[in-house]
Motif scaffolding. Structure first.
Motif, PDB file in Angstrom:
ATOM      1  N   ASN A   1       0.777  -0.915   0.043  1.00 44.40           N
ATOM      2  CA  ASN A   1      -0.052  -0.057   0.247  1.00 44.40           C
ATOM      3  C   ASN A   1       1.028   1.147   0.109  1.00 44.40           C
ATOM      4  N   LEU A   2       0.912   2.111  -1.166  1.00 41.80           N
ATOM      5  CA  LEU A   2       1.325   3.216  -1.663  1.00 41.80           C
ATOM      6  C   LEU A   2       0.880   4.021  -0.853  1.00 41.80           C
ATOM      7  N   LYS A   3       1.498   5.325  -0.347  1.00 44.01           N
ATOM      8  CA  LYS A   3       0.943   6.949   0.302  1.00 44.01           C
ATOM      9  C   LYS A   3       1.574   8.075  -0.264  1.00 44.01           C
ATOM     10  N   ILE A   4       1.130   9.261  -0.017  1.00 44.89           N
ATOM     11  CA  ILE A   4       2.173   9.642  -0.133  1.00 44.89           C
ATOM     12  C   ILE A   4       2.699  10.149   0.833  1.00 44.89           C
ATOM     13  N   GLY A   5       4.547  11.025   1.203  1.00 45.71           N
ATOM     14  CA  GLY A   5       4.802  10.042   2.144  1.00 45.71           C
ATOM     15  C   GLY A   5       5.623   9.520   2.770  1.00 45.71           C
ATOM     16  N   ALA A   6       5.299   8.048   1.871  1.00 39.82           N
ATOM     17  CA  ALA A   6       5.640   6.725   2.768  1.00 39.82           C
ATOM     18  C   ALA A   6       7.532   7.405   2.335  1.00 39.82           C
ATOM     19  N   PRO A   7       7.828   6.354   3.238  1.00 41.65           N
ATOM     20  CA  PRO A   7       9.405   6.565   2.453  1.00 41.65           C
ATOM     21  C   PRO A   7       9.569   5.054   1.870  1.00 41.65           C
ATOM     22  N   VAL A   8      10.770   5.828   0.664  1.00 43.98           N
ATOM     23  CA  VAL A   8      11.202   4.338  -0.351  1.00 43.98           C
ATOM     24  C   VAL A   8      12.262   4.665  -0.490  1.00 43.98           C
ATOM     25  N   GLU A   9      13.646   2.995  -1.327  1.00 44.24           N
ATOM     26  CA  GLU A   9      14.545   3.505  -1.998  1.00 44.24           C
ATOM     27  C   GLU A   9      14.412   3.465  -3.481  1.00 44.24           C
ATOM     28  N   LEU A  10      14.582   3.862  -3.600  1.00 44.93           N
ATOM     29  CA  LEU A  10      15.697   4.045  -5.501  1.00 44.93           C
ATOM     30  C   LEU A  10      16.809   3.357  -5.574  1.00 44.93           C
ATOM     31  N   GLU A  11      17.025   2.383  -6.443  1.00 47.57           N
ATOM     32  CA  GLU A  11      18.278   1.654  -7.013  1.00 47.57           C
ATOM     33  C   GLU A  11      18.306   1.722  -8.307  1.00 47.57           C
ATOM     34  N   GLY A  12      19.930   2.322  -8.520  1.00 47.08           N
ATOM     35  CA  GLY A  12      20.163   2.355 -10.072  1.00 47.08           C
ATOM     36  C   GLY A  12      21.816   1.313  -9.976  1.00 47.08           C
ATOM     37  N   ARG A  13      21.875   0.828 -11.432  1.00 50.54           N
ATOM     38  CA  ARG A  13      23.008  -0.016 -11.567  1.00 50.54           C
ATOM     39  C   ARG A  13      23.992   0.899 -10.351  1.00 50.54           C
ATOM     40  N   ASP A  14      24.518   2.351 -10.424  1.00 49.84           N
ATOM     41  CA  ASP A  14      25.593   2.886  -9.465  1.00 49.84           C
ATOM     42  C   ASP A  14      25.300   4.254  -8.203  1.00 49.84           C
ATOM     43  N   PHE A  15      24.141   3.581  -8.103  1.00 53.80           N
ATOM     44  CA  PHE A  15      23.905   4.431  -6.701  1.00 53.80           C
ATOM     45  C   PHE A  15      22.165   3.572  -5.995  1.00 53.80           C
ATOM     46  N   ARG A  16      22.524   3.961  -4.330  1.00 50.52           N
ATOM     47  CA  ARG A  16      21.075   3.474  -3.913  1.00 50.52           C
ATOM     48  C   ARG A  16      20.876   4.338  -2.466  1.00 50.52           C
ATOM     49  N   ILE A  17      19.314   5.287  -3.273  1.00 53.77           N
ATOM     50  CA  ILE A  17      19.142   6.347  -2.634  1.00 53.77           C
ATOM     51  C   ILE A  17      17.743   6.761  -1.994  1.00 53.77           C
ATOM     52  N   GLY A  18      17.529   7.130  -0.404  1.00 52.29           N
ATOM     53  CA  GLY A  18      16.110   6.759  -0.313  1.00 52.29           C
ATOM     54  C   GLY A  18      15.557   8.544  -0.206  1.00 52.29           C
ATOM     55  N   GLY A  19      14.129   8.342  -0.902  1.00 59.92           N
ATOM     56  CA  GLY A  19      13.901   9.290  -0.529  1.00 59.92           C
ATOM     57  C   GLY A  19      12.076   9.257  -0.607  1.00 59.92           C
ATOM     58  N   THR A  20      10.581  10.059  -0.411  1.00 58.06           N
ATOM     59  CA  THR A  20      10.171  10.123  -0.064  1.00 58.06           C
ATOM     60  C   THR A  20       8.617  10.176  -1.233  1.00 58.06           C
ATOM     61  N   VAL A  21       7.756   9.549  -1.472  1.00 51.21           N
ATOM     62  CA  VAL A  21       6.519   9.712  -1.972  1.00 51.21           C
ATOM     63  C   VAL A  21       5.363  10.880  -2.482  1.00 51.21           C
ATOM     64  N   SER A  22       5.997  12.039  -3.241  1.00 47.58           N
ATOM     65  CA  SER A  22       5.532  13.353  -3.157  1.00 47.58           C
ATOM     66  C   SER A  22       4.209  13.233  -4.002  1.00 47.58           C
ATOM     67  N   GLY A  23       3.693  12.610  -4.463  1.00 49.51           N
ATOM     68  CA  GLY A  23       2.693  12.309  -5.430  1.00 49.51           C
ATOM     69  C   GLY A  23       2.139  11.008  -6.120  1.00 49.51           C
ATOM     70  N   LEU A  24       1.244  10.843  -6.578  1.00 51.77           N
ATOM     71  CA  LEU A  24       0.550   9.584  -6.795  1.00 51.77           C
ATOM     72  C   LEU A  24      -0.615   9.603  -7.699  1.00 51.77           C
ATOM     73  N   LYS A  25      -0.873   9.476  -9.014  1.00 51.53           N
ATOM     74  CA  LYS A  25      -1.453   9.091 -10.424  1.00 51.53           C
ATOM     75  C   LYS A  25      -2.121   8.018 -10.792  1.00 51.53           C
ATOM     76  N   LEU A  26      -3.038   7.851  -9.994  1.00 49.96           N
ATOM     77  CA  LEU A  26      -3.710   6.692 -10.658  1.00 49.96           C
ATOM     78  C   LEU A  26      -4.380   6.614 -12.150  1.00 49.96           C
ATOM     79  N   GLY A  27      -4.515   5.912 -13.114  1.00 47.02           N
ATOM     80  CA  GLY A  27      -4.985   5.736 -14.825  1.00 47.02           C
ATOM     81  C   GLY A  27      -3.951   6.201 -15.292  1.00 47.02           C
ATOM     82  N   ALA A  28      -4.473   6.440 -16.610  1.00 43.65           N
ATOM     83  CA  ALA A  28      -3.487   7.306 -17.943  1.00 43.65           C
ATOM     84  C   ALA A  28      -2.275   7.851 -17.577  1.00 43.65           C
ATOM     85  N   SER A  29      -1.739   8.502 -17.948  1.00 43.67           N
ATOM     86  CA  SER A  29      -0.835   9.041 -16.963  1.00 43.67           C
ATOM     87  C   SER A  29      -1.088  10.631 -18.984  1.00 43.67           C
TER      88      SER A  29
END
Length: 175
Positions: free
Chosen positions: A147-175
């Motif tokens: 369950n994901l809501k605005i304000g939830a902490p998440v981590e993003l990871e890629g080839r060269d990084f792993r950083i923490g962030g916060t969900v600031s917006g959610l939009k369900l449906g066609a973007s």
């Protein structure tokens, strides 16, 4: 006359009860499995496109511009929600954010200016706009079986990084 055989009554041993409980728990695990419920939601059309905005503030990075270029080139990031890996999601957009300083003047005016320290002390301030699949529930948006809501902490990871962030917006449906 021959004696009629008596019906033998079978009694349940502790091992039989334990085996039956294990089978029932395994069945319940399969039925209520998050992956299975996600697959069922996908098959029934309950999954919809979800746009998730994640803000990263003040992540220490030696060369933020090079990291931003690298992330844009990859075009996707892995997302971890509440220490549960969700998988890889598409990077729709990566917007560098500029910090601002605010000062109240003696006459009551409010003055803002770009933070000069951001150039001196290299840190990453950016908004990741991610695109994935999710479904709407009574508790919000389910994204990656979480369950994901605005304000939830998440981590993003890629080839060269792993950083923490916060969900600031959610939009369900066609973007």
């Amino acid at each position: 006359m021959a004696a009629e055989p008596q019906a033998t009554r079978r009694s349940w041993s502790l091992v039989d009860v334990g085996a039956a409980a294990a089978v029932l728990m395994a069945l319940a695990g399969v039925v209520w499995s998050p992956k299975l419920s996600g697959a069922v939601a996908e098959a029934t059309g309950a999954m919809q496109p979800v746009t998730v905005m994640v803000d990263v503030r003040g992540a220490s990075v030696a060369d933020p511009q090079a990291l931003i270029r690298s992330i844009r080139d990859d075009g996707e990031v892995s997302i971890v929600i509440r220490n549960q890996p969700h998988g890889t999601v598409k990077l729709q957009e990566l917007v560098p954010l500029q910090r601002r300083l605010v000062a109240v003047q003696p006459d009551g005016r409010v003055v803002t200016a770009l933070d000069p320290n951001q150039a001196v002390f290299s840190s990453l301030d950016a908004r990741f706009v991610l695109e994935g699949k999710g479904r709407k529930t009574s508790g919000g948006v389910v994204f990656g079986n979480q369950n994901l809501k605005i304000g939830a902490p998440v981590e993003l990871e890629g080839r060269d990084f792993r950083i923490g962030g916060t969900v600031s917006g959610l939009k369900l449906g066609a973007s």
